[in-house]
Design an enzyme around this catalytic site. Sequence first.
Site, PDB file in Angstrom:
ATOM      1  N   LYS A  13       0.839  -1.219   0.000  1.00  0.00           N
ATOM      2  CA  LYS A  13       0.000   0.000   0.000  1.00  0.00           C
ATOM      3  C   LYS A  13       0.861   1.250   0.000  1.00  0.00           C
ATOM      4  CE  LYS A  13      -2.310  -1.348   3.503  1.00  0.00           C
ATOM      5  NZ  LYS A  13      -2.195  -1.176   4.752  1.00  0.00           N
ATOM      6  N   ARG A  88     -11.295   0.178   9.102  1.00  0.00           N
ATOM      7  CA  ARG A  88     -10.985  -1.233   9.333  1.00  0.00           C
ATOM      8  C   ARG A  88     -12.172  -1.955   9.987  1.00  0.00           C
ATOM      9  NH1 ARG A  88      -5.188  -0.453   8.807  1.00  0.00           N
ATOM     10  NH2 ARG A  88      -3.989  -1.889   9.986  1.00  0.00           N
ATOM     11  N   ARG A 127      11.856  -7.058   6.018  1.00  0.00           N
ATOM     12  CA  ARG A 127      11.843  -5.654   5.606  1.00  0.00           C
ATOM     13  C   ARG A 127      12.584  -4.817   6.642  1.00  0.00           C
ATOM     14  NH1 ARG A 127       5.926  -3.214   4.521  1.00  0.00           N
ATOM     15  NH2 ARG A 127       5.648  -3.686   6.711  1.00  0.00           N
ATOM     16  N   ARG A 173      12.437  -2.770  11.650  1.00  0.00           N
ATOM     17  CA  ARG A 173      11.219  -2.074  12.096  1.00  0.00           C
ATOM     18  C   ARG A 173      10.684  -2.795  13.328  1.00  0.00           C
ATOM     19  NH1 ARG A 173       7.385  -0.244   7.394  1.00  0.00           N
ATOM     20  NH2 ARG A 173       5.922  -1.228   8.810  1.00  0.00           N
ATOM     21  N   ARG A 184      -1.142  -9.506  13.104  1.00  0.00           N
ATOM     22  CA  ARG A 184      -1.723  -8.522  12.173  1.00  0.00           C
ATOM     23  C   ARG A 184      -2.413  -9.229  11.006  1.00  0.00           C
ATOM     24  NH1 ARG A 184       3.089  -5.115  10.559  1.00  0.00           N
ATOM     25  NH2 ARG A 184       1.661  -3.683   9.561  1.00  0.00           N
TER      26      ARG A 184
HETATM   27  P1  AMP Z   1      -0.892  -0.376   9.431  1.00  0.00           P
HETATM   28  O1  AMP Z   1       0.413   0.327   9.232  1.00  0.00           O
HETATM   29  O2  AMP Z   1      -2.000   0.183   8.603  1.00  0.00           O
HETATM   30  O3  AMP Z   1      -0.777  -1.871   9.287  1.00  0.00           O
HETATM   31  O4  AMP Z   1      -1.312  -0.090  10.958  1.00  0.00           O
HETATM   32  C1  AMP Z   1      -0.468  -0.417  12.033  1.00  0.00           C
HETATM   33  C2  AMP Z   1      -1.282  -0.636  13.287  1.00  0.00           C
HETATM   34  O5  AMP Z   1      -2.001   0.566  13.628  1.00  0.00           O
HETATM   35  C3  AMP Z   1      -2.357  -1.711  13.177  1.00  0.00           C
HETATM   36  O6  AMP Z   1      -1.851  -2.983  13.468  1.00  0.00           O
HETATM   37  C4  AMP Z   1      -3.356  -1.253  14.228  1.00  0.00           C
HETATM   38  O7  AMP Z   1      -2.910  -1.544  15.536  1.00  0.00           O
HETATM   39  C5  AMP Z   1      -3.311   0.249  14.097  1.00  0.00           C
HETATM   40  N1  AMP Z   1      -4.295   0.770  13.112  1.00  0.00           N
HETATM   41  C6  AMP Z   1      -4.045   1.360  11.903  1.00  0.00           C
HETATM   42  N2  AMP Z   1      -5.178   1.731  11.287  1.00  0.00           N
HETATM   43  C7  AMP Z   1      -6.185   1.377  12.118  1.00  0.00           C
HETATM   44  C8  AMP Z   1      -7.603   1.480  12.055  1.00  0.00           C
HETATM   45  N3  AMP Z   1      -8.228   2.031  10.987  1.00  0.00           N
HETATM   46  N4  AMP Z   1      -8.325   1.016  13.101  1.00  0.00           N
HETATM   47  C9  AMP Z   1      -7.735   0.468  14.186  1.00  0.00           C
HETATM   48  N5  AMP Z   1      -6.400   0.315  14.299  1.00  0.00           N
HETATM   49  C10 AMP Z   1      -5.627   0.766  13.289  1.00  0.00           C
END
Ligand code: AMP
Length: 232
Positions: A13, A88, A127, A173, A184
């Site tokens: 993404k 989400r 990564r 990271r 995740r």
């Molecule tokens: P991402 O980089 O989008 O994978 O987000 C990293 C982490 O942030 C996720 O594992 C969640 O803990 C939190 N997170 C990101 N976006 C959301 C969302 N829309 N709703 C709830 N938690 C989120």
Amino acid sequence: MDIVFHGKPGSGKGTQSDNICEKLGVVAVSTGDLIRAEIKGNTEMGQQIKAYSEAGKLVPDELVMDILAQRLEQEDVAGGVLFDGFPRTANQAKMLEAWLGERGRKVDAVFALEITDAESMFRCTYRLGCSDKVNCGKDTHIYYHRPTVIARSEADETPIFACRKCGKKLVMRNDALPLKVQTRIDTYHEETDPLVELLGTEFGYPVFKIDGMPGIQEIEDAINVVIEENLR
Ligand code: AMP
């Protein structure tokens, strides 16, 4: 124009978002990035959400909305947003619909980048991120990008790699540990997969599923075809 962008961890993404933003004249807003910034800044909000995010679980809807609402007050998003990793949950989708509706806007398309669980695990655990997060922040994959070794640790000769964009040192990271990545991925299956379906069926948004398994250029080409055929 407002776009929702979803995909498992490591689906690309972040890599593809620049191209989409440029083509559609929108600004990328990643809730994951906003959440990481709160945690890094050790703000009051950051302290509340740290445990959820670091365990790979979803941050509660109200807190994500608070963080996002602040970002959406800024002027640069008035012309349209690429929502990366948001909504989400169905509740978040309703909040987004309401927020856009109040401004005479709607979700014009949902892009879902599809990769297998194994590929998600491989991309995330191999990564590395640029140590200069302020000026660069580019991710590099050890296997796919074969970064140059610039030094070796004195203790055990572990290689230290160079960022492919700025040449500075790459670091691991803190979301790259396999157990965290697996959580995740599981969360994605439990919460996000059904939501993407719902965005098409209940919310009636056009959903475009894109194969995220090929190389970066091939994926970009596929996204561009969707844009040309449906969003111009
Ligand atoms: P991402 O980089 O989008 O994978 O987000 C990293 C982490 O942030 C996720 O594992 C969640 O803990 C939190 N997170 C990101 N976006 C959301 C969302 N829309 N709703 C709830 N938690 C989120």
